[in-house]
Scaffold this active site. Structure first.
Site, PDB file in Angstrom:
ATOM      1  N   ASP A  35     -64.471 113.978 -14.980  1.00 15.10           N
ATOM      2  CA  ASP A  35     -65.528 113.160 -15.565  1.00 15.10           C
ATOM      3  C   ASP A  35     -65.332 111.749 -16.112  1.00 15.10           C
ATOM      4  O   ASP A  35     -65.885 111.141 -16.881  1.00 15.10           O
ATOM      5  CB  ASP A  35     -66.229 114.045 -16.701  1.00 15.10           C
ATOM      6  CG  ASP A  35     -65.121 114.184 -17.690  1.00 15.10           C
ATOM      7  OD1 ASP A  35     -63.886 114.065 -17.495  1.00 15.10           O
ATOM      8  OD2 ASP A  35     -65.520 114.766 -18.807  1.00 15.10           O
ATOM      9  N   HIS A 242     -49.895  97.781   4.964  1.00 12.15           N
ATOM     10  CA  HIS A 242     -50.740  98.107   3.692  1.00 12.15           C
ATOM     11  C   HIS A 242     -49.966  98.914   2.485  1.00 12.15           C
ATOM     12  O   HIS A 242     -50.534  99.945   1.930  1.00 12.15           O
ATOM     13  CB  HIS A 242     -52.154  98.656   4.069  1.00 12.15           C
ATOM     14  CG  HIS A 242     -52.855  97.892   4.871  1.00 12.15           C
ATOM     15  ND1 HIS A 242     -54.032  98.380   5.540  1.00 12.15           N
ATOM     16  CD2 HIS A 242     -52.987  96.521   4.886  1.00 12.15           C
ATOM     17  CE1 HIS A 242     -54.565  97.456   6.276  1.00 12.15           C
ATOM     18  NE2 HIS A 242     -54.092  96.388   5.731  1.00 12.15           N
ATOM     19  N   ASP A 259     -48.334  90.643  -2.147  1.00 14.71           N
ATOM     20  CA  ASP A 259     -49.663  90.240  -1.577  1.00 14.71           C
ATOM     21  C   ASP A 259     -50.503  90.473  -2.668  1.00 14.71           C
ATOM     22  O   ASP A 259     -50.728  91.654  -2.844  1.00 14.71           O
ATOM     23  CB  ASP A 259     -49.918  90.941  -0.326  1.00 14.71           C
ATOM     24  CG  ASP A 259     -51.345  90.467   0.311  1.00 14.71           C
ATOM     25  OD1 ASP A 259     -52.224  89.682  -0.501  1.00 14.71           O
ATOM     26  OD2 ASP A 259     -51.648  90.623   1.528  1.00 14.71           O
ATOM     27  N   ASP A 270     -56.167  85.670  -2.969  1.00 13.53           N
ATOM     28  CA  ASP A 270     -55.551  86.543  -2.022  1.00 13.53           C
ATOM     29  C   ASP A 270     -54.223  85.818  -1.430  1.00 13.53           C
ATOM     30  O   ASP A 270     -54.295  84.782  -0.624  1.00 13.53           O
ATOM     31  CB  ASP A 270     -56.601  86.747  -0.856  1.00 13.53           C
ATOM     32  CG  ASP A 270     -55.520  87.752   0.243  1.00 13.53           C
ATOM     33  OD1 ASP A 270     -54.548  88.477  -0.197  1.00 13.53           O
ATOM     34  OD2 ASP A 270     -56.541  87.844   1.213  1.00 13.53           O
ATOM     35  N   HIS A 349     -51.361  91.204  13.292  1.00 12.76           N
ATOM     36  CA  HIS A 349     -52.528  91.252  12.347  1.00 12.76           C
ATOM     37  C   HIS A 349     -53.115  90.061  12.749  1.00 12.76           C
ATOM     38  O   HIS A 349     -52.494  89.119  13.255  1.00 12.76           O
ATOM     39  CB  HIS A 349     -52.461  91.510  11.036  1.00 12.76           C
ATOM     40  CG  HIS A 349     -51.359  90.634  10.233  1.00 12.76           C
ATOM     41  ND1 HIS A 349     -51.558  89.410   9.846  1.00 12.76           N
ATOM     42  CD2 HIS A 349     -50.239  90.948   9.919  1.00 12.76           C
ATOM     43  CE1 HIS A 349     -50.679  88.838   9.329  1.00 12.76           C
ATOM     44  NE2 HIS A 349     -49.668  89.995   9.111  1.00 12.76           N
ATOM     45  N   HIS A 353     -59.208  85.237   7.141  1.00 11.30           N
ATOM     46  CA  HIS A 353     -60.391  86.112   6.810  1.00 11.30           C
ATOM     47  C   HIS A 353     -61.294  85.120   5.787  1.00 11.30           C
ATOM     48  O   HIS A 353     -60.414  84.518   5.278  1.00 11.30           O
ATOM     49  CB  HIS A 353     -60.291  87.609   6.580  1.00 11.30           C
ATOM     50  CG  HIS A 353     -59.335  87.699   5.266  1.00 11.30           C
ATOM     51  ND1 HIS A 353     -59.727  87.482   4.124  1.00 11.30           N
ATOM     52  CD2 HIS A 353     -58.099  88.204   5.442  1.00 11.30           C
ATOM     53  CE1 HIS A 353     -58.891  87.516   3.164  1.00 11.30           C
ATOM     54  NE2 HIS A 353     -57.638  88.107   3.949  1.00 11.30           N
ATOM     55  N   HIS A 360     -62.233  90.417   1.625  1.00 13.69           N
ATOM     56  CA  HIS A 360     -62.599  90.192   3.132  1.00 13.69           C
ATOM     57  C   HIS A 360     -64.092  89.806   3.076  1.00 13.69           C
ATOM     58  O   HIS A 360     -64.806  90.755   3.091  1.00 13.69           O
ATOM     59  CB  HIS A 360     -62.165  91.315   3.997  1.00 13.69           C
ATOM     60  CG  HIS A 360     -60.806  91.689   3.997  1.00 13.69           C
ATOM     61  ND1 HIS A 360     -60.191  92.835   4.278  1.00 13.69           N
ATOM     62  CD2 HIS A 360     -59.565  90.847   3.986  1.00 13.69           C
ATOM     63  CE1 HIS A 360     -58.634  92.860   4.562  1.00 13.69           C
ATOM     64  NE2 HIS A 360     -58.464  91.713   4.015  1.00 13.69           N
ATOM     65  N   GLU A 383     -52.610  83.295   6.890  1.00 16.60           N
ATOM     66  CA  GLU A 383     -51.667  84.404   6.524  1.00 16.60           C
ATOM     67  C   GLU A 383     -50.717  84.777   7.643  1.00 16.60           C
ATOM     68  O   GLU A 383     -50.796  86.108   7.874  1.00 16.60           O
ATOM     69  CB  GLU A 383     -52.036  85.456   5.574  1.00 16.60           C
ATOM     70  CG  GLU A 383     -53.603  86.250   6.365  1.00 16.60           C
ATOM     71  CD  GLU A 383     -53.999  87.341   5.326  1.00 16.60           C
ATOM     72  OE1 GLU A 383     -53.276  88.163   5.103  1.00 16.60           O
ATOM     73  OE2 GLU A 383     -55.188  87.157   5.094  1.00 16.60           O
ATOM     74  N   TYR A 387     -42.614  90.576  11.086  1.00 19.04           N
ATOM     75  CA  TYR A 387     -42.072  92.179  10.698  1.00 19.04           C
ATOM     76  C   TYR A 387     -41.371  92.742  11.646  1.00 19.04           C
ATOM     77  O   TYR A 387     -41.965  93.021  12.726  1.00 19.04           O
ATOM     78  CB  TYR A 387     -43.509  92.887  10.348  1.00 19.04           C
ATOM     79  CG  TYR A 387     -44.547  92.211   9.508  1.00 19.04           C
ATOM     80  CD1 TYR A 387     -44.575  92.217   8.106  1.00 19.04           C
ATOM     81  CD2 TYR A 387     -45.414  91.655  10.353  1.00 19.04           C
ATOM     82  CE1 TYR A 387     -45.476  91.471   7.634  1.00 19.04           C
ATOM     83  CE2 TYR A 387     -46.541  90.801   9.711  1.00 19.04           C
ATOM     84  CZ  TYR A 387     -46.745  90.815   8.241  1.00 19.04           C
ATOM     85  OH  TYR A 387     -47.714  90.087   7.491  1.00 19.04           O
ATOM     86  N   ARG A 405     -44.619  87.396   5.017  1.00 15.76           N
ATOM     87  CA  ARG A 405     -45.806  86.894   5.302  1.00 15.76           C
ATOM     88  C   ARG A 405     -46.129  85.731   4.124  1.00 15.76           C
ATOM     89  O   ARG A 405     -45.187  86.005   3.243  1.00 15.76           O
ATOM     90  CB  ARG A 405     -46.854  87.945   4.972  1.00 15.76           C
ATOM     91  CG  ARG A 405     -48.328  87.437   5.071  1.00 15.76           C
ATOM     92  CD  ARG A 405     -49.336  88.728   5.454  1.00 15.76           C
ATOM     93  NE  ARG A 405     -49.361  89.336   4.227  1.00 15.76           N
ATOM     94  CZ  ARG A 405     -49.240  90.742   4.187  1.00 15.76           C
ATOM     95  NH1 ARG A 405     -48.366  91.301   4.966  1.00 15.76           N
ATOM     96  NH2 ARG A 405     -49.302  91.559   3.151  1.00 15.76           N
ATOM     97  N   GLU A 407     -49.207  83.638   2.552  1.00 11.67           N
ATOM     98  CA  GLU A 407     -50.714  83.177   2.611  1.00 11.67           C
ATOM     99  C   GLU A 407     -51.165  82.513   1.610  1.00 11.67           C
ATOM    100  O   GLU A 407     -50.961  82.574   0.546  1.00 11.67           O
ATOM    101  CB  GLU A 407     -51.216  84.950   2.409  1.00 11.67           C
ATOM    102  CG  GLU A 407     -52.756  84.880   2.169  1.00 11.67           C
ATOM    103  CD  GLU A 407     -53.352  86.329   2.227  1.00 11.67           C
ATOM    104  OE1 GLU A 407     -52.595  87.317   1.687  1.00 11.67           O
ATOM    105  OE2 GLU A 407     -54.583  86.616   2.624  1.00 11.67           O
TER     106      GLU A 407
END
Ligand code: GLY
Ligand code: MN
Ligand code: MN
Length: 443
Positions: A35, A242, A259, A270, A349, A353, A360, A383, A387, A405, A407
């Site tokens: 709950d 991710h 990130d 972002d 990638h 965006h 996004h 970005e 890798y 990365r 960004e």
């Protein structure tokens, strides 16, 4: 007039022009377990048009017949209820909503499905996003079916239910001055958080400690929290795009990829930065970092009104591939590498965006199959990353497990662009100075 009223007015102008009504529900509360609920966040479309954050609310917009100003904004929301408010918090209520939110009418949410057919009678086109909430969809389509039943009485029924994409999301894509102020503020808080992380990271610290520091920094500045799950990835974890476990120990000599972006009044930032846990880049880390940085700067540099969105990605890709060839990670010419997709072992990638209320963000990327031109008021990320899989046997060992990365959040302006997150250390020298100064500070 609030920024939300301005948004509503602009949307009512679109609805008048197209002779469409709109039904915009907020999010439903989501169960976390048993709950307990997740903290509520309004639906971005609903927030954009109302600035109202209570659950169980639906905005209905009816277009003017003769002129746009005659359009009506009607909110369905929870009624005041002393007992419920003792448990769950204050409610705005039906009586105060019209004045507080600048609406034409407010009604109890319980009356929604009774009142909606009357409000929408005679409207042939209704903007509503189906497929998001099964229960609401069911009621909505039953209501439309009911309206068809009134055709015998001369009330023309709806013939089209239209997606908000080409109408509302086009407005959201071009940020208003008020929205840009929110995004600048989100960027300022994010700057504080990334600088704090560079200050605190050192061998022996756990990723979750840095994750907690980021969230603490967001929240202590009044942010609603992270705009998305923060990625705090030490060493080879950075090669998992991710990665959100954030539960490993940081080790001497590793890089840390973060990130993470703050949300301010539900507007996202972002940002990614990658920096050495011990304060100094190793030679291979620095070589790869410089390639990613060059690619990011080149891609940002092409951003100006009129430029096709895909040029941002192409520019980053070309610079990354040139760098991979220079370092011996890819063989052949730029064209051969791209043609054979060999670069995808290292860069798999996209580069950009849209950014706004959703990380996004909504808004089409193409028009008639063509990449759409950038325009002032759009905000997009840039970005690029590289890798190197820790198990990649095709490259020398010294490259393996490095993930980088970088960004930033870029606003398209009349003249070109503005980097909203430019204050966060980014060059090798800036990043090393930020890490080392901080290391001395905490030692
Ligand atoms: N943090 C999500 C993204 O960079 O797209
Ligand atoms: Mn992004
Ligand atoms: Mn990101």
């Amino acid at each position: 007039m609030s920024m939300y009223q301005e948004h509503r007015q602009r949307f009512l102008e679109v609805l008048f022009r197209e002779q469409m009504a709109a039904v915009i529900p907020t999010e439903t509360e989501k169960t976390r377990n048993h709950d307990a609920h997740y903290r509520f966040r309004p639906h971005s479309d609903f927030w954009y048009l109302t600035g109202f954050a209570e659950p169980e609310s639906v905005l209905v917009l009816v277009p003017g017949k003769e002129k746009a100003e005659d359009g009506q904004a009607i909110l369905f929301l929870r009624e005041r209820n002393k007992e419920m408010e003792i448990w769950d918090g204050k409610r705005l209520g039906v009586d105060d909503a019209p004045e507080m939110l600048g609406l034409d009418e407010a009604h109890p949410i319980e009356d929604l499905w009774k009142e909606l057919p009357n409000l929408l009678a005679g409207q042939q086109r209704i903007v509503y996003r189906s497929g998001h909430d099964e229960d609401f969809d069911w009621h909505f389509h039953r209501m439309v079916e009911g309206l068809r039943g009134r055709a015998r009485r001369g009330i023309e029924p709806p013939t089209a239910v239209l997606d908000p994409g080409p109408y509302l999301h086009e407005l959201r894509l071009h940020k208003s001055p008020g929205e840009l102020e929110c995004m600048r503020h989100a960027a300022r808080i994010t700057t504080q958080a990334h600088c704090a992380a560079m200050a605190a990271a050192r061998p022996g610290v756990y990723e979750y400690e840095i994750d907690a520091l980021l969230e603490y920094t967001f929240r202590r500045h009044g942010s609603t929290g992270p705009a998305y799950n923060s990625i705090v990835a030490g060493g080879a974890n950075a090669c998992i795009l991710h990665y959100i476990e954030n539960d490993q120990r940081l080790c001497e000599g590793e890089l840390l990829l973060i990130d993470a972006g703050a949300e301010w009044k539900y507007y996202a930032s972002d940002v990614t930065r990658t920096f050495p846990v011990s304060g100094t880049f190793s030679e291979p880390q620095k070589a790869l970092y410089e390639v990613v940085l060059r690619a990011q700067l080149a891609a940002i540099d092409v951003i100006r009104p009129g430029v096709a969105t895909k040029l941002v990605h192409e520019t980053a890709l070309h610079a990354l591939v040139d760098g991979l060839i220079e370092l011996g990670l890819c063989q052949g010419t730029r064209e051969e590498v791209i043609e054979s997709n060999a670069h995808r072992d290292f860069f798999m990638h996209g580069t950009s965006h849209w950014l706004g209320l959703d990380v996004h963000d909504q808004g089409a990327y193409t028009r008639g199959g063509e990449s759409r031109p950038l325009a002032p008021g759009m905000v997009l990320t840039v970005e690029p990353g590289l890798y190197v899989d820790p198990e990649n046997q095709a490259v020398e060992e010294r490259w393996r497990g490095i993930g980088i990365r970088i960004e930033d959040d870029i606003l398209v302006t009349d003249e070109g662009h503005e980097n909203l997150t430019a204050a966060i250390p980014k060059t090798v020298a800036e990043v090393e100075a930020a890490c080392q100064a901080a290391l001395e500070g905490v030692a």
